[in-house]
Design an enzyme around this catalytic site. Structure first.
Site, PDB file in Angstrom:
ATOM      1  CB  CYS A 136      -0.934   0.001   1.209  1.00 53.69           C
ATOM      2  SG  CYS A 136      -1.830   1.539   1.379  1.00 53.69           S
ATOM      3  CB  CYS A 155      -3.134   2.644  -1.602  1.00 53.95           C
ATOM      4  SG  CYS A 155      -3.483   0.941  -1.223  1.00 53.95           S
ATOM      5  CE  LYS A 173      -4.753   4.211  -6.204  1.00 57.42           C
ATOM      6  NZ  LYS A 173      -5.338   2.895  -6.098  1.00 57.42           N
ATOM      7  CE1 TYR A 232     -11.086  -4.012  -6.948  1.00 55.21           C
ATOM      8  CE2 TYR A 232     -10.673  -1.854  -6.011  1.00 55.21           C
ATOM      9  CZ  TYR A 232     -11.350  -3.051  -5.997  1.00 55.21           C
ATOM     10  OH  TYR A 232     -12.267  -3.274  -5.026  1.00 55.21           O
ATOM     11  CD  GLU A 271      -7.114   2.205  -8.876  1.00 54.19           C
ATOM     12  OE1 GLU A 271      -8.022   2.349  -8.047  1.00 54.19           O
ATOM     13  OE2 GLU A 271      -5.959   1.846  -8.566  1.00 54.19           O
ATOM     14  CG  HIS A 325     -28.805  23.149  -4.028  1.00 46.79           C
ATOM     15  ND1 HIS A 325     -28.986  22.298  -5.096  1.00 46.79           N
ATOM     16  CD2 HIS A 325     -28.931  24.412  -4.514  1.00 46.79           C
ATOM     17  CE1 HIS A 325     -29.228  23.026  -6.181  1.00 46.79           C
ATOM     18  NE2 HIS A 325     -29.186  24.303  -5.853  1.00 46.79           N
ATOM     19  CD  GLU A 375     -28.512  19.093  -5.052  1.00 43.75           C
ATOM     20  OE1 GLU A 375     -29.606  19.463  -4.630  1.00 43.75           O
ATOM     21  OE2 GLU A 375     -27.657  19.873  -5.519  1.00 43.75           O
TER      22      GLU A 375
END
Ligand code: NDP
Length: 452
Positions: free
Chosen positions: A43, A48, A51, A178, A182, A435, A440
């Site tokens: 990681c 991760c 990346k 993944y 990516e 908003h 939303e």
């Protein structure tokens, strides 16, 4: 019987370091940890973290185009790979130092070498030293796998992509998971002519089909040549280039070919067979819900067990192991409803069941909306986002939430809490919208688009 340590951890990645630190720091156990490579594991060192930094670096090309459209006098230029890479290496060095210090400050003794298991309570380090421990925890992670075919040795993997000498002019990325998806976005954003081959009908198999379709379409809009139903037949070196023959009859040249065709557990040569620790079909260590192997003193967590191969899951498994073993509080790991983000461009956040899996399980209502987000539309962009909820007709519970949008990873962390709590569609509806934000739409979808 007395041991050198209460716990010996093999592997200094996210899971191993967390378990060692908590066992030693919070539970005053005598703990040692062996790591043959860099502290922080996949990681932090080759996954991760670098990346995500590359995702950030790659997104500036689009941001600069948008800035121009908003009226800014900026001139898009090329990424200086050397500058970025120098900073990346420094950051990874810093983070590795942080991991080493975490261990040191919590009183964990670390050994910078490989270790393997000799018997139920003994490990041997690469220099031949033997250490005994009441418990042994294996947290050795996984590694990328490249299939065997003519020229497969010319391919690099995600291990090497972070340390290219220079940015290539062109790259072929093979795989549809993944990592492949990516890196297709990252390379394309960095200005590299990017082609992605995926052998199946649509990338990101297993995720919600509508979301996968939109991501693939947007990736193509962004300029990536995504070739579905296509695989590599053979690769040959041609000067500085790699010539690739594909199953679709094409032959192309690329500067770099990266394979992201899956990962395998790092469980070989750990001495497991000799002590009777069972391994599964992919070579993973077989454990029960408490991460315990068939040998009661040996536990395993993280990717080496091939359960859900995500950093936060390995950390959870490490914490549950400590709770179980050092606090006498048997704690199984909850692998249900794990929210996750895939840093494709556009980003994908997802929790729970896909429409297809949910519909196979029970009657559902599908609420979905796809629209051009304000920020991009104002700049003339054609990108679309997707907000989607899968709702059980019987219980009204939201069974799945899928978001394809900038910032989807951030959004799904919060939607994940609601879904994990068992929120119903009506709970979403009685929450007032924020908003104007994209998310939303998650609380304003009135009518199902279909039932299934
Ligand atoms: P995945 O298992 O997710 O994907 C492998 C891909 O390669 C699939 O598309 C598969 O096709 C294809 N493939 C497999 N074998 C071959 C072959 N022989 N020839 C051609 N294609 C092949 O692996 P990844 O390497 O992408 O990722 C590994 C794991 O790492 C993920 O499962 C995930 O848990 C973790 N990860 C998580 C991230 C995140 O949370 N954002 C980021 C990166 C990794 P098919 O679909 O047909 O089987």
């Amino acid at each position: 019987m007395s041991f050198d340590y209460d716990l010996f951890v093999i592997g200094g990645g996210s899971g191993g370091v967390r378990a060692a630190r908590v066992a030693a720091g919070e539970n005053s156990a005598k703990v040692a940890l062996a790591e043959e490579d860099r502290y922080g594991g996949t990681c932090v060192i080759r996954g991760c973290v670098p990346k995500k930094l590359m995702v950030f670096a790659s997104e500036f090309s689009g941001t600069m185009q948008d800035a121009q459209a908003y009226g800014w006098h900026v001139k898009p230029g090329a990424l200086d790979w050397n500058t970025f890479h120098g900073k990346l290496v420094a950051e990874l060095d810093r983070l590795e130092g942080v991991y080493r210090n975490i261990l040191k400050n919590n009183g964990v003794e670390s050994f910078d070498q490989r270790a393997h298991v000799v018997d139920a309570h003994t490990v041997e380090l690469a220099d031949g030293t033997r250490k005994t421990a009441k418990h042994i925890l294996i947290a050795t992670g996984g590694h990328p796998v490249v299939p065997e075919f003519p020229g497969s040795d010319l391919a690099i993997t995600s291990n090497e992509i972070f340390h290219l000498e220079k940015l290539p002019e062109s790259i072929l990325i093979v795989g549809g998971g993944y990592i492949a998806s990516e890196f297709a976005g990252i390379m394309n954003g960095m200005g590299v002519k990017t082609t992605q081959f995926y052998r199946g009908a649509q990338i990101l198999r297993g995720f919600d089909e509508e979301a996968r379709g939109l991501i693939c379409e947007e990736m193509r809009q962004n300029g990536i040549d995504v070739r579905l139903g296509t695989n590599v037949l053979e690769m040959t070196k041609d000067g500085d280039k790699i010539r690739v023959k594909a199953t679709d009859g094409t032959e192309d040249q690329f500067d770099v070919v990266m394979y992201a065709t899956g990962r395998a557990p790092n469980a070989d040569n750990l001495g497991l067979e000799a002590v009777g620790v069972e391994r599964g079909r992919k070579g993973e260590i077989v454990v029960d819900e408490y991460s315990q192997t068939g040998v009661p003193s040996i536990y395993a967590i993280g990717d080496v067990t091939d359960r859900v191969n995500l950093t936060p899951v390995a950390i959870r498994e490490g914490m549950a192991f400590v709770e179980t073993v050092f606090k006498a509080n048997p704690t199984p790991v909850d692998h249900e409803l794990i929210p996750t983000a895939i840093f494709t461009q556009p980003e994908f956040g997802t929790v729970g069941l896909s429409e297809e899996d949910a519909a196979a399980q029970e009657p559902v209502e599908v609420y979905a909306t796809s629209f051009k987000p304000m920020q991009k539309a104002f700049a003339g962009g054609t990108q679309r986002v997707l907000m989607k909820l899968i709702v059980s007709q019987a219980t009204r519970k939201v069974l799945g939430c899928h978001i394809v949008a900038p910032g989807a990873g951030e959004m799904i962390q919060l939607a994940g809490i609601a879904v994990k709590m068992g929120a119903t569609k009506e709970d979403f509806d009685r929450t007032v919208a924020v908003h104007p934000v994209m998310a939303e739409e998650l609380v304003t979808m009135r009518q199902p688009v279909r039932t299934a």
